[in-house]
Write an enzyme that holds these catalytic residues in place. Structure first.
Site, mmCIF file in Angstrom:
data_model
loop_
_atom_site.group_PDB
_atom_site.id
_atom_site.type_symbol
_atom_site.label_atom_id
_atom_site.label_comp_id
_atom_site.label_asym_id
_atom_site.label_seq_id
_atom_site.Cartn_x
_atom_site.Cartn_y
_atom_site.Cartn_z
ATOM 1 N N HIS B 132 0.322 -1.465 0.572
ATOM 2 C CA HIS B 132 -0.387 -0.045 0.076
ATOM 3 C C HIS B 132 0.865 1.310 0.286
ATOM 4 O O HIS B 132 1.913 1.191 0.245
ATOM 5 C CB HIS B 132 -0.618 0.137 1.270
ATOM 6 C CG HIS B 132 -2.134 1.401 1.322
ATOM 7 N ND1 HIS B 132 -1.530 2.588 2.861
ATOM 8 C CD2 HIS B 132 -3.190 1.228 0.672
ATOM 9 C CE1 HIS B 132 -2.713 2.408 2.417
ATOM 10 N NE2 HIS B 132 -3.764 1.897 1.519
ATOM 11 N N ASP B 209 2.668 -4.093 8.149
ATOM 12 C CA ASP B 209 1.510 -3.366 7.988
ATOM 13 C C ASP B 209 0.967 -4.120 8.539
ATOM 14 O O ASP B 209 0.399 -5.342 7.120
ATOM 15 C CB ASP B 209 2.361 -2.795 6.367
ATOM 16 C CG ASP B 209 0.427 -2.403 6.557
ATOM 17 O OD1 ASP B 209 -0.553 -2.456 6.693
ATOM 18 O OD2 ASP B 209 0.597 -1.610 5.362
ATOM 19 N N GLN B 212 -4.538 -4.518 7.704
ATOM 20 C CA GLN B 212 -5.668 -5.785 7.049
ATOM 21 C C GLN B 212 -5.525 -6.912 8.005
ATOM 22 O O GLN B 212 -6.922 -7.360 7.944
ATOM 23 C CB GLN B 212 -5.697 -6.114 5.490
ATOM 24 C CG GLN B 212 -5.485 -4.602 4.417
ATOM 25 C CD GLN B 212 -6.963 -4.267 4.008
ATOM 26 O OE1 GLN B 212 -7.851 -5.080 4.828
ATOM 27 N NE2 GLN B 212 -7.143 -3.269 3.870
ATOM 28 N N LYS B 235 -9.560 -0.154 11.031
ATOM 29 C CA LYS B 235 -10.369 -1.284 10.320
ATOM 30 C C LYS B 235 -10.764 -2.345 10.695
ATOM 31 O O LYS B 235 -11.045 -3.200 9.978
ATOM 32 C CB LYS B 235 -8.792 -2.097 9.081
ATOM 33 C CG LYS B 235 -7.684 -0.688 8.751
ATOM 34 C CD LYS B 235 -8.248 -0.335 7.532
ATOM 35 C CE LYS B 235 -7.315 -0.028 6.136
ATOM 36 N NZ LYS B 235 -7.931 1.222 4.689
ATOM 37 N N CYS B 373 -4.972 2.860 -4.485
ATOM 38 C CA CYS B 373 -3.137 2.985 -2.803
ATOM 39 C C CYS B 373 -2.704 1.895 -3.445
ATOM 40 O O CYS B 373 -1.560 2.294 -2.521
ATOM 41 C CB CYS B 373 -3.854 3.534 -1.747
ATOM 42 S SG CYS B 373 -4.419 5.426 -1.506
#
Lengths: 147, 415
Positions: B132, B209, B212, B235, B373
């Site tokens: 991302h 990261d 998600q 999220k 993105c």
């Protein structure tokens, strides 16, 4: 040249016609089919102009828009890789192409809301209509300044 | 269509869960809302919404500062949330739990502070093709500042990180690896435990990261041996503007502060400022108190819901959706990794995703269209973007059926 060559009707008159056309659709499918057909049928831009110089930023799809100024009027040619976007530009072109630059600059384009395409007007990056209108107006303004 | 009775009998009662999410009962364009844009942001349960109201009606006050009752109440709730956040990521202790605005903020903190501290000209930072923008740009920025070089791990046509290539890319200059736990565009669950082990073998630290992963996986930073791990509250069914950054304590101790002011300071004179201890060293200014406290409520909510088989349920939605899409024909699914979260990116014929998304929206179906993105990833596949349907814990097979019906209509209208 296509139907945008000479426009004897005023922006207001064309807008009113479009509002009337759209009022006959009783569901969203008809409305979108009309937009899609507009997008499919209008020969828009010469491929050689599909370059960065004419790219409209702020669109989720790619849009190219090129102005021409002739005999005191401004003409627009455009294209997009998305068919709905292309149909929406075709709508804008129907209204603004072949008009006097000062009329383009002063138009409020309120018909877009009235024909129920408001959701395409939101000032976000996912949407190009606001960008396209401001490009069209800025081009018209630059022609005005030159004269 | 799935029988409603069958659902009530199943261990995970989605219909009951849906009652917690008031937004889901609204109509969009005269159709019941089908919300499939969970990878962008999730909806919030009423417990979390109520917590926000409760905070502002009963305890709004600045934290860590006041001696008065409200401030102590707010501070207690805020610090209790830190313990919940610790448990959510299974960090060793709360000193390693830094409250941020979200994943992007967390990655920027690590890039600027840790990256700024260790990177020298010629050093290497490794990210993958499927990142991302939030896990690309902060590294580009710090590389530019320090003279370090960004290296990109390739992915396969199915959207999986190529592990052999990955290992072969390490040099003695590799200082940092930063990868997504789950790809927001493709749904790929990356084998980060193995990737972290590989990086450690070569002396590099790893930033994950976890944007998600928060909603879909149970995260255990100790088991993963992650050096840094960032998540966003919004999220995983919590409020926006709140997030968690986990870091190994020795790394966090060694790092310089990221921003100055507020809680990060122990004492200030014009001659010298003494920085506060962890985790406050990295929490400059008045934090996002209300949303952070409500994030704690979300964590409680998720812990509770994860007592049932939510993971299996989401996997079932993924499989059902994938099969149904494949039955339509003219569908190209981008991202066919073996190990996937409930995210499906696809294209219908050669139609532009924007057209498809606009028409689906008219039918009340919220999908994401565009590049998500992840521009470099779209370039990797040579596509203008995708239509992305990402399923959350409140989605149902009936909703997938509605999307499938919608796609048939889209095909007809655009053909």
């Amino acid at each position: 040249m296509n139907e945008t060559a000479i426009n004897n009707k005023s922006i207001q008159e064309i807008e009113n016609e479009l509002i009337e056309d759209f009022s006959t659709f009783d569901n969203w499918t008809d409305k979108y089919e009309y937009i899609i057909d507009l997008g499919k049928n209008l020969p828009l831009i010469d491929p050689k102009y599909k370059i960065d110089e004419y790219k409209v930023t702020g669109c989720q799809s790619q849009v190219w828009l090129r102005p021409e100024f002739k005999d005191g009027r401004v003409y627009y040619f455009a294209d997009s890789d998305a068919i709905i976007t292309k149909g929406l530009i075709a709508l804008l072109i129907k209204v603004l192409s072949g008009q006097k630059p000062e009329d383009v600059v002063n138009s409020d384009m309120a018909f877009i809301d009235k024909i129920g395409m408001r959701e395409h007007l939101s000032p976000t990056r996912s949407n190009g209509l606001v960008s396209m209108i401001s490009y069209m107006k800025n081009y018209a303004k630059s022609f005005l300044n030159k004269n | 269509m799935i029988d409603v009775k069958e659902k009530i009998l199943s261990p995970y009662n989605v219909m009951k869960v849906r009652e917690d999410f008031p937004i889901l009962s609204q109509k969009v364009n005269n159709h019941p809302l089908v919300y499939f844009d969970n990878a962008a942001t999730t909806q919030k349960p009423k417990q979390v919404i109520n917590k926000l109201t409760e905070y502002y009606t009963e305890m709004n006050s600045n934290v860590h500062r006041g001696v008065h009752c409200l401030s102590e109440k707010a501070t207690r709730a805020f610090e209790e949330t830190r313990e919940k956040a610790r448990a959510f990521l299974n960090a060793e202790n709360t000193r390693q739990v830094i409250f941020t605005k979200g994943t992007t903020d967390g990655i920027n903190l690590v890039a600027a502070s840790y990256g700024g501290m260790v990177l020298k000209p010629g050093d290497e930072v490794m990210i993958s093709t499927l990142e991302h923008h939030s896990n690309i740009v902060p590294w580009q920025m710090i590389c530019e500042k320090t003279g370090a070089v960004l290296k990109i791990i390739p992915i396969s046509d199915s959207g999986e990180i190529m592990l052999d290539e990955y290992e072969s890319m390490f040099t003695d200059k590799t200082k940092i690896v930063s990868v997504a736990h789950i790809s927001n565009s493709l749904g790929t669950i990356n084998p980060i435990k193995e990737m972290i082990a590989t990086a450690h073998k070569y002396g590099a630290i790893v930033v994950i990261d976890g944007a998600q992963a928060g909603p879909h996986l149970t995260i255990d930073v100790q088991d993963l041996d992650a050096d840094f791990y960032a998540v966003s509250s919004h999220k995983f069914y919590g409020p926006t503007g709140a997030g968690i950054l986990y870091g190994k304590e020795d790394l966090l101790e060694a790092m310089p502060p990221y921003q100055g002011g507020g809680e990060m300071i122990k004492s200030v004179s014009f001659a010298k400022t003494v920085y506060n201890d962890l985790p406050f060293k990295f929490e400059a200014g008045t934090p996002n108190i209300a949303d952070t406290i409500a994030m704690g409520t979300t964590i409680d909510y998720l812990f509770d819901i994860r007592k049932s088989n939510i993971k299996e349920y989401e996997d079932e939605l993924l499989e059902y959706g994938t099969n149904k899409l494949n039955e339509i024909g003219d569908i190209r699914i981008i991202g066919t990794a073996k190990n996937k979260a409930s995210i499906i990116s696809f294209l219908i014929k050669d139609f532009h995703p924007y057209d498809c998304g606009s028409l689906l929206d008219q039918m009340g179906i919220a999908v994401r269209t565009g590049m998500h993105c992840t521009e470099p990833l779209m370039q990797r596949f040579g596509i203008p973007g995708t239509i992305r349907a990402s399923f959350g814990l409140y989605n149902t097979k009936e909703e997938i059926d509605k999307m499938i019906e919608g796609i048939y209509k889209v095909k007809k209208m655009l053909s």
